[in-house]
Design a protein around this motif. Structure first.
Motif, PDB file in Angstrom:
ATOM      1  N   ASP A 264     -38.762 -44.515  24.195  1.00 38.92           N
ATOM      2  CA  ASP A 264     -39.665 -43.444  24.605  1.00 38.92           C
ATOM      3  C   ASP A 264     -40.897 -43.435  23.701  1.00 38.92           C
ATOM      4  O   ASP A 264     -41.191 -44.440  23.037  1.00 38.92           O
ATOM      5  CB  ASP A 264     -38.935 -42.089  24.570  1.00 38.92           C
ATOM      6  CG  ASP A 264     -38.278 -41.793  23.223  1.00 38.92           C
ATOM      7  OD1 ASP A 264     -38.724 -42.343  22.176  1.00 38.92           O
ATOM      8  OD2 ASP A 264     -37.306 -41.012  23.185  1.00 38.92           O
TER       9      ASP A 264
ATOM     10  N   ILE B 225     -39.399 -39.763  40.350  1.00 38.74           N
ATOM     11  CA  ILE B 225     -38.619 -39.577  39.128  1.00 38.74           C
ATOM     12  C   ILE B 225     -37.138 -39.582  39.469  1.00 38.74           C
ATOM     13  O   ILE B 225     -36.663 -38.767  40.261  1.00 38.74           O
ATOM     14  CB  ILE B 225     -39.003 -38.253  38.424  1.00 38.74           C
ATOM     15  CG1 ILE B 225     -40.513 -38.234  38.135  1.00 38.74           C
ATOM     16  CG2 ILE B 225     -38.205 -38.088  37.135  1.00 38.74           C
ATOM     17  CD1 ILE B 225     -41.017 -36.933  37.546  1.00 38.74           C
TER      18      ILE B 225
ATOM     19  N   SER C  84     -32.865 -39.663  38.508  1.00 40.55           N
ATOM     20  CA  SER C  84     -31.996 -38.755  37.753  1.00 40.55           C
ATOM     21  C   SER C  84     -31.924 -39.109  36.274  1.00 40.55           C
ATOM     22  O   SER C  84     -31.638 -38.247  35.442  1.00 40.55           O
ATOM     23  CB  SER C  84     -30.587 -38.753  38.351  1.00 40.55           C
ATOM     24  OG  SER C  84     -30.038 -40.070  38.336  1.00 40.55           O
ATOM     25  N   ASP C  85     -32.199 -40.374  35.919  1.00 40.34           N
ATOM     26  CA  ASP C  85     -32.198 -40.768  34.508  1.00 40.34           C
ATOM     27  C   ASP C  85     -33.575 -40.579  33.865  1.00 40.34           C
ATOM     28  O   ASP C  85     -33.798 -40.994  32.732  1.00 40.34           O
ATOM     29  CB  ASP C  85     -31.724 -42.212  34.337  1.00 40.34           C
ATOM     30  CG  ASP C  85     -32.636 -43.248  35.003  1.00 40.34           C
ATOM     31  OD1 ASP C  85     -33.687 -42.858  35.548  1.00 40.34           O
ATOM     32  OD2 ASP C  85     -32.284 -44.447  34.975  1.00 40.34           O
ATOM     33  N   GLN C  86     -34.497 -39.947  34.592  1.00 42.59           N
ATOM     34  CA  GLN C  86     -35.853 -39.640  34.143  1.00 42.59           C
ATOM     35  C   GLN C  86     -36.782 -40.851  34.092  1.00 42.59           C
ATOM     36  O   GLN C  86     -37.937 -40.735  33.685  1.00 42.59           O
ATOM     37  CB  GLN C  86     -35.867 -38.920  32.785  1.00 42.59           C
ATOM     38  CG  GLN C  86     -35.176 -37.568  32.801  1.00 42.59           C
ATOM     39  CD  GLN C  86     -35.788 -36.624  33.823  1.00 42.59           C
ATOM     40  OE1 GLN C  86     -36.950 -36.308  33.756  1.00 42.59           O
ATOM     41  NE2 GLN C  86     -34.976 -36.196  34.798  1.00 42.59           N
ATOM     42  N   SER C  87     -36.275 -42.023  34.472  1.00 39.94           N
ATOM     43  CA  SER C  87     -37.207 -43.137  34.640  1.00 39.94           C
ATOM     44  C   SER C  87     -38.010 -42.871  35.903  1.00 39.94           C
ATOM     45  O   SER C  87     -37.553 -42.165  36.816  1.00 39.94           O
ATOM     46  CB  SER C  87     -36.456 -44.468  34.741  1.00 39.94           C
ATOM     47  OG  SER C  87     -35.698 -44.537  35.943  1.00 39.94           O
ATOM     48  N   CYS C  88     -39.223 -43.402  35.949  1.00 39.41           N
ATOM     49  CA  CYS C  88     -40.058 -43.081  37.105  1.00 39.41           C
ATOM     50  C   CYS C  88     -41.002 -44.218  37.454  1.00 39.41           C
ATOM     51  O   CYS C  88     -41.272 -45.104  36.631  1.00 39.41           O
ATOM     52  CB  CYS C  88     -40.825 -41.782  36.872  1.00 39.41           C
ATOM     53  SG  CYS C  88     -42.083 -41.832  35.580  1.00 39.41           S
TER      54      CYS C  88
ATOM     55  N   ASN D  38     -40.274 -44.903  31.351  1.00 41.12           N
ATOM     56  CA  ASN D  38     -39.457 -43.756  30.942  1.00 41.12           C
ATOM     57  C   ASN D  38     -40.291 -42.481  31.017  1.00 41.12           C
ATOM     58  O   ASN D  38     -41.091 -42.186  30.135  1.00 41.12           O
ATOM     59  CB  ASN D  38     -38.924 -43.948  29.523  1.00 41.12           C
ATOM     60  CG  ASN D  38     -38.006 -42.810  29.110  1.00 41.12           C
ATOM     61  OD1 ASN D  38     -37.751 -41.879  29.884  1.00 41.12           O
ATOM     62  ND2 ASN D  38     -37.487 -42.877  27.903  1.00 41.12           N
ATOM     63  N   GLY D  39     -40.119 -41.717  32.071  1.00 46.18           N
ATOM     64  CA  GLY D  39     -40.897 -40.511  32.291  1.00 46.18           C
ATOM     65  C   GLY D  39     -40.694 -39.424  31.251  1.00 46.18           C
ATOM     66  O   GLY D  39     -41.502 -38.492  31.156  1.00 46.18           O
ATOM     67  N   LYS D  40     -39.619 -39.532  30.453  1.00 43.31           N
ATOM     68  CA  LYS D  40     -39.420 -38.541  29.386  1.00 43.31           C
ATOM     69  C   LYS D  40     -40.602 -38.518  28.428  1.00 43.31           C
ATOM     70  O   LYS D  40     -40.896 -37.493  27.812  1.00 43.31           O
ATOM     71  CB  LYS D  40     -38.140 -38.870  28.594  1.00 43.31           C
ATOM     72  CG  LYS D  40     -36.847 -38.745  29.387  1.00 43.31           C
ATOM     73  CD  LYS D  40     -35.656 -39.164  28.535  1.00 43.31           C
ATOM     74  CE  LYS D  40     -34.355 -39.121  29.336  1.00 43.31           C
ATOM     75  NZ  LYS D  40     -33.197 -39.593  28.529  1.00 43.31           N
TER      76      LYS D  40
ATOM     77  N   TYR E  38     -43.357 -35.861  28.434  1.00 46.79           N
ATOM     78  CA  TYR E  38     -43.016 -34.524  27.943  1.00 46.79           C
ATOM     79  C   TYR E  38     -42.937 -34.470  26.421  1.00 46.79           C
ATOM     80  O   TYR E  38     -42.692 -33.403  25.855  1.00 46.79           O
ATOM     81  CB  TYR E  38     -41.684 -34.071  28.544  1.00 46.79           C
ATOM     82  CG  TYR E  38     -41.743 -33.879  30.034  1.00 46.79           C
ATOM     83  CD1 TYR E  38     -42.037 -32.627  30.587  1.00 46.79           C
ATOM     84  CD2 TYR E  38     -41.524 -34.947  30.905  1.00 46.79           C
ATOM     85  CE1 TYR E  38     -42.104 -32.444  31.961  1.00 46.79           C
ATOM     86  CE2 TYR E  38     -41.593 -34.772  32.284  1.00 46.79           C
ATOM     87  CZ  TYR E  38     -41.878 -33.530  32.800  1.00 46.79           C
ATOM     88  OH  TYR E  38     -41.953 -33.348  34.155  1.00 46.79           O
TER      89      TYR E  38
END
Length: 262
Positions: free
Chosen positions: A53, A144, A146-150, A183-185, A188
């Motif tokens: 990340d 996006i 469920s594992d927040q990858s996008c 990794n879309g996390k 944030y």
């Protein structure tokens, strides 16, 4: 100016991008006489679930940049999109000015944001989206999981379409084929270190006026904040969507040459 006296370039790529997304740009920079470094950020390693990340990316970039400056290189850092978040979070304290004061060679002399996130301490990319009331666009723009990858749902519309120089359709096709899962996390995750733009370095920003992915009002607000903090930011405007290194390559290279002569 002879190419040997130019700084080496460290390019930090955007989310969904990999080094191959910038082939046209890096080739043009090398033709212009620059040494170019473009490491692949770990958040684009394709792992499912994601195992890297913003923190991982920042650690890699810090280590890479440290190796370059300890080898005595003067460095100009070019940051595109999310790469600005990574560079901002990871590069404070490596300036040429700070190292020279300690009798050490090398260091970062220029920070060049190319339609990139240039945020202060404690702020994430999603905070900027929220500031402008655009949170509802996140699920539209990104797929996006469920594992927040996008993935970006509209790579051509969001990155390429709009005014540009003449670009070979095959180049556009090849570019879009490099766009992948991220990794879309990371969007944030806030800046948790002293921002690199607070260092004793020259700061520049390339505005992309037709940007769908990072709207011009976001870009201007970030530059305004930095200037309000007492830093001078030299800016230049391009009639381009987000993929300026593909769409207006030669003009971007000419601007890098101009900035790094300063």
């Amino acid at each position: 100016m002879e190419s040997t006296s130019r700084p080496s370039l460290l390019i930090l790529h955007g989310a969904f991008h990999i080094p191959e997304s910038y082939i046209k740009f890096t080739k043009a920079l090398r033709t212009a006489g620059f040494e170019v470094h473009l490491p692949r950020l770990p958040s684009m390693n394709g792992s499912r679930p994601p195992n890297a990340d913003l923190t991982t990316d920042s650690e890699l970039v810090r280590s890479y940049a440290t190796s370059l400056v300890e080898a005595g290189r003067d460095i100009a850092v070019l940051m595109h999109s999310y790469g600005g978040q990574v560079g901002t979070n990871s590069l404070y304290g490596l300036s040429k000015t700070a190292r020279s004061a300690k009798g050490l060679p090398g260091g970062i002399s220029h920070l060049i944001y190319m339609s990139a996130f240039a945020l202060p301490e404690g702020k994430s990319m999603i905070n900027k989206v929220e500031e402008f009331g655009h949170l509802d666009l996140i699920p539209v723009s990104f797929g996006i999981d469920s594992d927040q990858s996008c993935v970006t749902n509209y790579p051509r519309e969001g990155l390429v379409d709009g005014p540009s120089d003449q670009v070979d359709p095959e180049e556009i096709k090849g570019f879009i084929e490099t766009i992948g899962r991220w990794n879309g996390k990371s969007m944030y995750m806030p800046i948790h270190n002293t921002p690199a733009w607070r260092d004793e370095v020259k700061v520049y920003y390339m505005y992309t006026l037709n940007d769908i992915s990072l709207p011009i009002e976001y870009q201007r607000s970030m530059v305004q904040f930095i200037e309000n903090e007492g830093k001078t930011v030299e800016t230049v405007e391009f009639e381009s969507n987000h993929a300026l290194t593909l769409l207006v390559t030669e003009r971007v290279v000419d601007t890098v040459v101009k900035f790094t002569l300063q």
